[in-house]
Design an enzyme around this catalytic site. Structure first.
Site, mmCIF file in Angstrom:
data_model
loop_
_atom_site.group_PDB
_atom_site.id
_atom_site.type_symbol
_atom_site.label_atom_id
_atom_site.label_comp_id
_atom_site.label_asym_id
_atom_site.label_seq_id
_atom_site.Cartn_x
_atom_site.Cartn_y
_atom_site.Cartn_z
ATOM 1 N N ASP A 1 0.851 -1.192 0.000
ATOM 2 C CA ASP A 1 0.000 0.000 0.000
ATOM 3 C C ASP A 1 0.885 1.240 0.000
ATOM 4 O O ASP A 1 1.654 1.455 0.941
ATOM 5 C CB ASP A 1 -0.895 -0.026 1.258
ATOM 6 C CG ASP A 1 -1.958 1.058 1.233
ATOM 7 O OD1 ASP A 1 -1.929 1.899 0.309
ATOM 8 O OD2 ASP A 1 -2.815 1.054 2.138
ATOM 9 N N GLU B 1 -1.673 -0.959 -3.787
ATOM 10 C CA GLU B 1 -2.820 -0.132 -3.402
ATOM 11 C C GLU B 1 -2.451 1.349 -3.470
ATOM 12 O O GLU B 1 -1.380 1.739 -2.988
ATOM 13 C CB GLU B 1 -3.223 -0.532 -1.984
ATOM 14 C CG GLU B 1 -4.509 0.083 -1.487
ATOM 15 C CD GLU B 1 -4.978 -0.644 -0.228
ATOM 16 O OE1 GLU B 1 -5.052 -1.888 -0.246
ATOM 17 O OE2 GLU B 1 -5.252 0.037 0.783
ATOM 18 N N GLU C 1 -10.597 3.187 -1.155
ATOM 19 C CA GLU C 1 -10.854 3.698 0.197
ATOM 20 C C GLU C 1 -11.099 5.203 0.185
ATOM 21 O O GLU C 1 -11.691 5.732 1.124
ATOM 22 C CB GLU C 1 -9.695 3.351 1.124
ATOM 23 C CG GLU C 1 -8.399 4.050 0.780
ATOM 24 C CD GLU C 1 -7.265 3.642 1.716
ATOM 25 O OE1 GLU C 1 -6.681 2.580 1.484
ATOM 26 O OE2 GLU C 1 -6.998 4.371 2.677
ATOM 27 N N HIS D 1 -12.220 -2.453 1.689
ATOM 28 C CA HIS D 1 -11.238 -1.795 2.551
ATOM 29 C C HIS D 1 -11.837 -1.723 3.946
ATOM 30 O O HIS D 1 -12.982 -1.295 4.119
ATOM 31 C CB HIS D 1 -10.959 -0.382 2.025
ATOM 32 C CG HIS D 1 -10.105 0.445 2.925
ATOM 33 N ND1 HIS D 1 -10.629 1.377 3.804
ATOM 34 C CD2 HIS D 1 -8.761 0.476 3.100
ATOM 35 C CE1 HIS D 1 -9.627 1.950 4.462
ATOM 36 N NE2 HIS D 1 -8.502 1.430 4.053
HETATM 37 MG MG LIG Z 1 -4.896 1.674 1.952
#
Ligand SMILES: [Mg+2]
Length: 378
Positions: free
Chosen positions: A194, A220, A246, A296
């Site tokens: 991420d 991500e 998200e 998420h």
């Molecule tokens: Mg994230």
């Protein structure tokens, strides 16, 4: 049946000094979110979460939703999502509008499930799975002096077979973080990274190519959510699947992500995307383009319960008995009592398997004493 009461409950927990959680963008110590509690004239109670600070969520709900919700039949739940774009005209897709909607929508589904005696996933198109594979969100950046591999080692010892780690602060250190994570997880584990939207496209591409040898399941938020052209740049030059969601709110944001093929995986948060009604619409849109859906979850236990009910109902495309990439649900391993203490029976990822609650509605019971402990308004 009519909704007779709507209560917003701000929750907050602050980590001790020096124990802040870090992603590529910086450190934070406070976890704040808002629960909504609906009650009906026949005594049913439903819970939902707006993944937003309490004062903002409460003001948004009072200004835009309360008058419509009081007196409403919870079975009319889907009219709320449609209405969120009509009134308020011009800002229906705003994060706080969709967060407030999420909480009310999920609370209505909780009541609907309790009313008919079925868990929500059975109402969202059927039972696709009764257990889910949780992945550990771990290896945050930290100011603490502890070995890099320690958090992911702990997750593996708990039984996790999949993990997502933070990278994205510096292309020079990204590779070492991924190498360590892969070594601890082993060749058979599923590893995600991420970047929290911290990079320009050329930086994300540099790291993505450098970590490709470690078999990364998804990257991500390689670039900021407000940078769709950046997503297209990265996607054109990187073989690793991209994920985002998200920081996207409502059906129109997600339609853009899906239709433009900016990502391979969409990640609606059930406390921000508009709730279960909107998430189902997003999953249906994603399925038509063979884009995967992986929720998420960085919420309290209520948002997590909603995401688990949702994940249990999402079908794969193409529909197959031999799914090459099974559904995964996020399970944050950082300290967060709003996740770990709020339910009478907390979710348990031990052994790398998560049971989908089969009781009606969200299938969870709130621990009222824990709720009182973390209320930010008392
Ligand atoms: Mg994230």
């Amino acid at each position: 049946m009519e909704i007779t009461s709507l209560e917003t409950i701000p929750l907050e927990h602050e980590l001790p000094e020096g124990r802040g959680l870090g992603d590529a963008r910086g450190f934070g110590r406070t976890r704040a979110t808002t629960l909504v509690r609906l009650e009906t004239d026949d005594g049913l109670v439903g819970w939902g979460e707006a993944f937003a600070p309490g004062s903002i969520a409460a003001a948004t709900i009072d200004e835009l939703f309360r008058d419509d919700v009081i007196g409403m039949d919870p079975f009319d739940v889907e009219s709320l999502a449609d209405g969120s774009y009509t009134d308020p005209y011009h800002f229906g897709g705003d994060v706080f509008v969709q967060s407030a909607l999420s909480a009310i929508d999920v609370a209505c589904w909780d009541i609907v499930g309790k009313s008919v005696g079925r868990p929500i996933h059975r109402l969202l198109g059927g039972r696709e799975r009764e257990t889910l594979t949780p992945y550990a969100s771990t290896m945050y950046y930290t100011a603490e002096d502890r070995p890099l591999e320690e958090p992911i080692q702990e997750a593996v010892e708990e039984g996790f077979t999949a993990a997502k780690i933070k990278i994205g602060a510096d292309p020079e250190t990204d590779v070492e973080r991924v190498r360590v994570a892969r070594e601890v997880l082993g060749d058979d584990g599923t590893l995600m990274v991420d970047m929290n939207g911290n990079y320009r496209p050329h930086q994300a591409i540099k790291t993505a190519n450098a970590i490709a040898e470690y078999d990364v399941a998804w990257i991500e938020e390689p670039v900021p959510p407000e940078n769709p052209s950046g997503y297209r740049d990265v996607k054109a030059k990187v073989d690793v699947p991209l994920a985002a969601g998200e920081a996207h709110y409502g059906r129109f944001d997600f339609k853009q992500l899906i239709d433009d093929r900016q990502v391979d995986i969409v990640q609606p948060n059930l406390g921000r995307c508009g709730g279960l009604s909107e998430a189902r619409l997003i999953a249906d849109m994603a399925s038509t383009e063979n884009v995967a859906v992986r929720p998420h979850i960085w919420n309290s236990a209520v948002g997590m319960a909603a995401a688990i009910q949702f994940a249990a109902s999402v079908s794969d495309y193409p529909h197959t008995r031999n799914v090459p990439e099974p559904m995964l649900v996020e399970f944050d391993r950082s300290t967060n009592p709003l996740r770990s203490e709020l339910l009478e029976e907390p979710f348990d990822p031990a052994g790398g398997v998560l049971e989908v609650p089969q009781e009606p509605g969200l299938g969870v019971s709130i621990d009222e004493a824990a709720l009182a402990r973390y209320r930010a308004d008392e």
